[in-house]
Design an enzyme around this catalytic site. Structure first.
Site, PDB file in Angstrom:
ATOM      1  N   HIS A 153      21.146  48.390  56.717  1.00  0.00           N
ATOM      2  CA  HIS A 153      21.506  48.559  58.126  1.00  0.00           C
ATOM      3  C   HIS A 153      20.477  49.292  58.986  1.00  0.00           C
ATOM      4  O   HIS A 153      20.731  49.518  60.161  1.00  0.00           O
ATOM      5  CB  HIS A 153      22.868  49.250  58.245  1.00  0.00           C
ATOM      6  N   HIS A 154      19.334  49.672  58.403  1.00  0.00           N
ATOM      7  CA  HIS A 154      18.293  50.333  59.195  1.00  0.00           C
ATOM      8  C   HIS A 154      17.107  49.413  59.528  1.00  0.00           C
ATOM      9  O   HIS A 154      16.259  49.785  60.350  1.00  0.00           O
ATOM     10  CB  HIS A 154      17.741  51.560  58.461  1.00  0.00           C
ATOM     11  N   ALA A 155      17.012  48.254  58.893  1.00  0.00           N
ATOM     12  CA  ALA A 155      15.867  47.369  59.122  1.00  0.00           C
ATOM     13  C   ALA A 155      15.854  46.880  60.562  1.00  0.00           C
ATOM     14  O   ALA A 155      16.850  46.354  61.061  1.00  0.00           O
ATOM     15  CB  ALA A 155      15.916  46.184  58.160  1.00  0.00           C
ATOM     16  N   ASP A 213      21.893  52.421  62.900  1.00  0.00           N
ATOM     17  CA  ASP A 213      21.087  52.329  64.124  1.00  0.00           C
ATOM     18  C   ASP A 213      20.623  50.913  64.432  1.00  0.00           C
ATOM     19  O   ASP A 213      20.744  50.447  65.569  1.00  0.00           O
ATOM     20  CB  ASP A 213      19.890  53.278  64.062  1.00  0.00           C
TER      21      ASP A 213
END
Length: 430
Positions: A153-155, A213
């Protein structure tokens, strides 16, 4: 470890649960620098607990779960979200040579996301695994699809970040959004129900201790006054210096001009325990009931469990109101939409394996007791000293005060009102 590929069962018209894995995927995921060999531990434990072979005695001995080999995501599928420049570098020989420092920095392939052996295979296999799970849901093969190697979920669109090299969560949401319009009963009378069609709604719920994010930013749109097919809700910790820094990680505020009712944030303070999670469950459930999604993507990051090296929350895995297991059981049993379960953070690899094996049993409707003994298999020594499934709470103090939780409840009550108003103009044919 039992051969995962050998456990595949013949395809049936429909299966309640699909589990996406292959030896190739496990091998690639086990090379991830932040989680070396975690994938191997997870799937080995699922196999050791005989979950791949479990049968339902109420359905003539049929298997609870269908195991599906993932396909590789093609560059075209990855381009649905990622930039061409990033993919050409990350999938090409330049990233493997790691010579051009300026490009390494530009694409985030340094510090917490260093290039690694077979990174290009990892990117395509992990994205392909998540999209394989999505296909199973869209095609009506199952009600619940599991891909524990996903949940990155940060890529970012054009760079790696936070141990994440591919935005499989975003790709999954975009693919589910494109499903055919669904028929929905919007009201009933004394005679016949009123049936309308609408474009599918996708709700993303993130349980990782770190803010989602990249996913939240991908769908954030404060300038729109229209409805949206996509709603993201991240439940996480945020504090000065805690990764990732983002203005969107603060508690959602409907009075803020930058507020988007479809991009929601619910931060919890240090030491969040079963008590706090039991308290906020009605808030999360209320958002789901208001949005009424057709598909629900649940990022089951387990770095908030007690004993994780992140050492921020004190969440318990098993028994008790507010535990991670009780949350997932309620999501699966009480929420209407089809569910996609993804992995995520979790840096005590043995506990991550415990958690995802346990959640797998819940998804199958055959919840294992938390005191279940971990059976003899190659990784057994890593589960000492308890050699059981449970991840009990520690002694950390829960800093989520009554005053703070009341403020969270107050804001989300107003958020639901705003959300309901936005959605009311989009209930007709689409």
């Amino acid at each position: 470890m039992q051969s995962i590929d050998d456990s595949e069962v013949p395809a049936r018209p429909a299966s309640r649960v699909v589990y996406v894995v292959s030896e190739e995927l496990v091998k690639a995921s086990s090379l991830l620098p932040s989680n070396r060999n975690r994938s191997f531990l997870v799937h080995s434990l699922v196999a050791a607990l005989d979950l791949f072979k479990a049968v339902n005695p109420d359905l003539d001995g049929q298997k609870y779960m269908q195991v599906i080999r993932p396909r590789r995501a093609s560059p075209r599928e990855l381009l649905v979200y990622h930039t061409r420049d990033y993919l050409e570098y990350a999938l090409g020989p330049a990233a493997r040579d790691s010579q051009d420092q300026s490009q390494i920095s530009e694409f985030g392939l340094e510090d917490d996301c260093p290039p690694f052996h077979n990174m290009h295979e990892y990117i395509q296999l992990v994205a392909g695994a998540t999209l394989t799970a999505v296909d199973a849901l869209k095609d009506g093969v199952c009600d619940v699809a599991i891909c524990w190697d996903g949940g990155r979920h940060h890529a970012q669109k054009s760079k790696a970040s936070g141990f994440c090299y591919v935005a499989d969560c975003v790709l999954a949401i975009l693919a589910l959004k494109k499903n055919r319009p669904a028929a929905k009963i919007t009201s009933t009378s004394n005679t016949l129900p009123t049936i309308t069609t609408r474009k599918p709604r996708v709700m993303y719920v993130d349980l990782d201790v770190h803010f989602s994010d990249a996913v939240s930013q991908a769908f954030y749109n404060a300038s729109s006054t229209a409805s949206s097919q996509i709603l993201t809700l991240s439940i996480h910790h945020t504090s000065p210096g805690f990764f990732p820094p983002s203005l969107l990680s603060d508690l959602s505020n409907p009075d803020d001009p930058a507020f988007d009712p479809f991009t929601l944030s619910l931060p919890l303070k240090a030491g969040a325990s079963n008590r706090t999670f039991a308290r906020i469950w009605p808030i999360v459930d209320g958002v789901e009931k208001t949005f009424d999604p057709d598909f629900i993507v649940i990022q089951c990051g387990v770095d908030g469990l007690a004993g994780d090296p992140v050492a921020t929350w004190n969440w318990c895995l098993g028994d008790g109101e507010g535990s991670l297991g009780s949350w997932l059981e309620k999501m699966l049993r009480e929420w209407r939409g089809k569910k996609l379960l993804l992995g995520g953070g979790g840096y005590n690899s043995a506990n991550a394996a415990r958690a995802w094996a346990y959640l797998t049993s819940i998804a199958m409707g055959n919840r294992l007791p938390v005191d279940t003994d971990i059976l003899e298999h190659r990784a057994l020594p890593l589960y000492q000293p308890s050699f059981t499934l449970d991840v009990p709470a520690g002694n950390m103090r829960d800093e989520n005060s009554e005053e703070y939780l009341l403020e969270v409840e107050r804001r989300f009550e107003r958020i639901r009102e705003v959300l309901s108003c936005r959605l009311s103009g989009a209930t007709g044919s689409a």
